[in-house]
Design a protein around this motif. Structure first.
Motif, PDB file in Angstrom:
ATOM      1  N   LEU A  59     -12.239  -7.849   5.679  1.00 35.91           N
ATOM      2  CA  LEU A  59     -10.936  -7.497   6.256  1.00 35.91           C
ATOM      3  C   LEU A  59      -9.906  -8.571   5.939  1.00 35.91           C
ATOM      4  O   LEU A  59      -8.771  -8.275   5.572  1.00 35.91           O
ATOM      5  N   LEU A  63     -10.244  -6.306   1.476  1.00 33.80           N
ATOM      6  CA  LEU A  63     -11.178  -5.442   0.739  1.00 33.80           C
ATOM      7  C   LEU A  63     -11.847  -4.463   1.687  1.00 33.80           C
ATOM      8  O   LEU A  63     -12.033  -4.770   2.864  1.00 33.80           O
ATOM      9  N   PRO A  64     -12.255  -3.282   1.189  1.00 36.33           N
ATOM     10  CA  PRO A  64     -13.109  -2.440   2.025  1.00 36.33           C
ATOM     11  C   PRO A  64     -14.450  -3.150   2.221  1.00 36.33           C
ATOM     12  O   PRO A  64     -14.984  -3.753   1.281  1.00 36.33           O
TER      13      PRO A  64
ATOM     14  N   MET B  60      -2.563  -4.032   9.970  1.00 35.03           N
ATOM     15  CA  MET B  60      -2.010  -2.715  10.290  1.00 35.03           C
ATOM     16  C   MET B  60      -1.265  -2.123   9.101  1.00 35.03           C
ATOM     17  O   MET B  60      -1.174  -0.910   8.949  1.00 35.03           O
ATOM     18  N   LEU B  61      -0.700  -2.999   8.273  1.00 30.39           N
ATOM     19  CA  LEU B  61       0.058  -2.505   7.120  1.00 30.39           C
ATOM     20  C   LEU B  61      -0.822  -2.345   5.887  1.00 30.39           C
ATOM     21  O   LEU B  61      -0.343  -1.960   4.817  1.00 30.39           O
ATOM     22  N   GLY B  62      -2.129  -2.647   6.034  1.00 31.14           N
ATOM     23  CA  GLY B  62      -3.030  -2.498   4.891  1.00 31.14           C
ATOM     24  C   GLY B  62      -2.820  -3.541   3.810  1.00 31.14           C
ATOM     25  O   GLY B  62      -3.134  -3.304   2.640  1.00 31.14           O
ATOM     26  N   VAL B 122       7.328   2.178   5.985  1.00 31.72           N
ATOM     27  CA  VAL B 122       6.712   2.750   7.186  1.00 31.72           C
ATOM     28  C   VAL B 122       7.825   3.386   8.019  1.00 31.72           C
ATOM     29  O   VAL B 122       8.921   2.825   8.111  1.00 31.72           O
ATOM     30  N   PRO B 123       7.576   4.576   8.627  1.00 31.29           N
ATOM     31  CA  PRO B 123       8.620   5.218   9.433  1.00 31.29           C
ATOM     32  C   PRO B 123       9.057   4.343  10.611  1.00 31.29           C
ATOM     33  O   PRO B 123       8.379   3.374  10.950  1.00 31.29           O
ATOM     34  N   PRO B 126       6.526   3.911  14.005  1.00 29.57           N
ATOM     35  CA  PRO B 126       5.396   3.013  13.733  1.00 29.57           C
ATOM     36  C   PRO B 126       5.841   1.587  13.388  1.00 29.57           C
ATOM     37  O   PRO B 126       5.128   0.635  13.711  1.00 29.57           O
TER      38      PRO B 126
ATOM     39  N   LEU C  59      -9.367   0.958   9.030  1.00 29.85           N
ATOM     40  CA  LEU C  59      -9.633  -0.427   8.655  1.00 29.85           C
ATOM     41  C   LEU C  59     -10.978  -0.531   7.941  1.00 29.85           C
ATOM     42  O   LEU C  59     -11.111  -1.219   6.935  1.00 29.85           O
ATOM     43  N   LEU C  61     -12.445   1.694   6.251  1.00 32.46           N
ATOM     44  CA  LEU C  61     -12.387   2.363   4.949  1.00 32.46           C
ATOM     45  C   LEU C  61     -11.403   1.674   4.006  1.00 32.46           C
ATOM     46  O   LEU C  61     -11.209   2.124   2.867  1.00 32.46           O
ATOM     47  N   GLY C  62     -10.777   0.580   4.488  1.00 34.18           N
ATOM     48  CA  GLY C  62      -9.844  -0.129   3.624  1.00 34.18           C
ATOM     49  C   GLY C  62      -8.545   0.621   3.368  1.00 34.18           C
ATOM     50  O   GLY C  62      -7.885   0.421   2.355  1.00 34.18           O
ATOM     51  N   PRO C  64      -4.611   1.869   4.867  1.00 28.13           N
ATOM     52  CA  PRO C  64      -3.626   1.635   5.917  1.00 28.13           C
ATOM     53  C   PRO C  64      -3.764   2.736   6.973  1.00 28.13           C
ATOM     54  O   PRO C  64      -3.976   3.899   6.633  1.00 28.13           O
ATOM     55  N   PRO C  65      -3.689   2.362   8.263  1.00 29.69           N
ATOM     56  CA  PRO C  65      -3.938   3.325   9.333  1.00 29.69           C
ATOM     57  C   PRO C  65      -3.050   4.570   9.221  1.00 29.69           C
ATOM     58  O   PRO C  65      -1.836   4.459   9.108  1.00 29.69           O
ATOM     59  N   LEU C  68       0.093   5.126  11.341  1.00 30.21           N
ATOM     60  CA  LEU C  68       1.345   4.412  11.083  1.00 30.21           C
ATOM     61  C   LEU C  68       2.075   4.972   9.876  1.00 30.21           C
ATOM     62  O   LEU C  68       3.085   4.447   9.446  1.00 30.21           O
ATOM     63  N   GLN C  69       1.537   6.054   9.311  1.00 28.58           N
ATOM     64  CA  GLN C  69       2.203   6.652   8.152  1.00 28.58           C
ATOM     65  C   GLN C  69       3.094   7.827   8.558  1.00 28.58           C
ATOM     66  O   GLN C  69       3.735   8.440   7.719  1.00 28.58           O
TER      67      GLN C  69
END
Lengths: 228, 228, 228
Positions: A59, A63-64, B60-62, B122-123, B126, C59, C61-62, C64-65, C68-69
């Motif tokens: 994390l 990375l996944p 949270m933002l990946g 991001v919207p 969120p 998270l 699965l790597g 972005p949540p 939040l999209q």
């Protein structure tokens, strides 16, 4: 930097995951009273100890999680947790085994974390930090799940210091282009030995046990303690 | 949308990280009795308060955490934590400083979180949520590591509301194409002032302190309390 | 594998998110004494229960949540939490509703987690694991935020087993190319029914309630208990 640094061999990571699972189950089996866990609870703690460090590492590196890319990790950690449960009864009083395993596991996870971070081009200091978080992360998650005081905060100085020393040694050897196989071995040895010395010279574990006793005692009234 | 929104200037983020580290160390140094932390424990809490918010934001933002892409964050936060420890003795009773710093830090982290989210497309809603989580995330991690009741759940209404107000203002100003420098400044001011007012009018902090007293008291028997 | 597996329909995920929000708010509204939450605290717990599982899934699965999209998730979960609060008073003693909702929610989140993992090419066993973590993750976060013992560790056997059974059924049906709509429906039914049976035959909930009572009692002295 050669490519061997880019992947931790699967058998080696699975070994660390399995040892973590055994250690977690041994730890979790030791509780009595209100905190006693059922079979599944022990398996969960074993899984958390076996996979938690790697999950946190991946994390942090964006990375996944490696443990979800292969069928092997979960069966290994669950079987390891059940082995840990079976060993719990005969080993209960052999604290040396639990502590020794733990020292080895944090050494391995620390070395994996730092070397994976370095191989991805993360700078030196954050790479050491990723290693430390990999090493101690599983234990933090375990304590949170078991509603125990997070041990690294109270008695964990030498725990985190041991992990940090090993990771720093690995990172420094990396600067001198020492092959990862050798630097990793030295890093694991440094962490494990510091941790063992800390326990032998009674620096942390007894206090930790006392802390748990006191906490369990306060909440359940099961263990008689003298209020300070 | 111009490119300046895509990066928070390093010096500014490091300032917030450093202030967070100082604030965390001041907070952590204040505990006595069973919860007393050693040097390393205080440094860990400082690090968590300095880096936690940004870490949560980036997860949270990946994105891979910004604090691990540069050598600067960790030394800054560790030095800040040690400065916080040195200041703890003279400032212990000057609660205004701790609270004031805290208000500023949540304002900064909230503004960073929302503006980084917005700049990534991001919207709006969120983005405000990411800002709030950045602002309060460090404190939640801190409470969990210290086995304290998570303060935002019990007395934190105005804490989260203050963060949310600042982030919402920033997001709304963003809709009107106000430059991020100005909207960010206003957002930080809104959060900080609401939080300060909440403390001045005695809305949250004393209750929080009482909660800790009661919890510590129940567990250690160190502080005499009247059982309700 | 057809493309419908690659996306969970938004309306369906929002339904699960909303039910999670209602359930979380119902749960959080039930506390009295020291653990009593204010309006915002209840809203936070609702949000955590509604969005936590999906956040953990993404998270792991790597990704972005997903929550939040889109602008939709947060308003839905907040409105749901407020509906939960309004329903809390009339439903307080109708535990069946809370438990029933909970069973449905973990079924849905488990099915979403496993099917999303499978559709991304994650192997079978880790996909089941992702489903279980999605199903129980919101509850773990809730307990940590509320400083409650993590319920899944103590009385949650059948909770996690129920989630695991549903996810495993979905994964097995997936091997036989059963359309996701049908396998998902069966998975949700399996989880929900196992969980309901567990509660009806008194396996877990009462013990859980007792655990909370005891914990609250120990800390606040509000509820008279007989010390064992």
């Amino acid at each position: 930097m050669d490519t061997e640094q880019f992947t931790i061999p699967l058998w080696l990571e699975l070994t660390a995951v399995g040892l973590g699972g055994i250690q977690g189950a041994l730890f979790a089996s030791g509780f009595r009273g209100e905190r006693r866990l059922d079979l599944l609870g022990v398996a969960i703690i074993g899984t958390v100890m076996g996979l938690g460090g790697g999950l946190i590492r991946d994390l942090m590196l964006g990375l996944p999680p490696a443990s979800l890319q292969s069928e092997w990790y979960l069966p290994v950690v669950v079987v390891a947790a059940f082995i840990g449960m079976l060993l719990a009864a005969p080993l209960q009083r052999v604290n040396a085994v639990i502590v020794g395993l733990d020292a080895l596991v944090i050494g391995l996870f620390g070395a994996f974390g730092t070397s994976k971070a370095l191989s991805l081009g993360v700078p030196i200091i954050p790479s050491i930090f990723v290693g430390i978080c990999s090493a101690v992360g599983g234990g933090i998650l375990r304590d949170m799940l078991m509603s125990l005081p997070v041990s690294i905060m109270h008695v964990g100085s030498l725990y985190a210091v041991a992990a940090g020393a090993g990771c720093a040694v690995l990172a420094i050897l990396h600067l001198f282009d020492v092959p990862i196989f050798i630097s990793g071995l030295i890093a694991v040895a440094v962490t494990t030995v510091i941790r063992w010395l800390a326990v032998i010279f009674d620096v942390s574990l007894p206090e930790q046990r006392m802390l748990y006793r006191r906490k369990v005692a306060t909440e359940t009234g099961l263990i008689p303690i003298v209020r300070r």
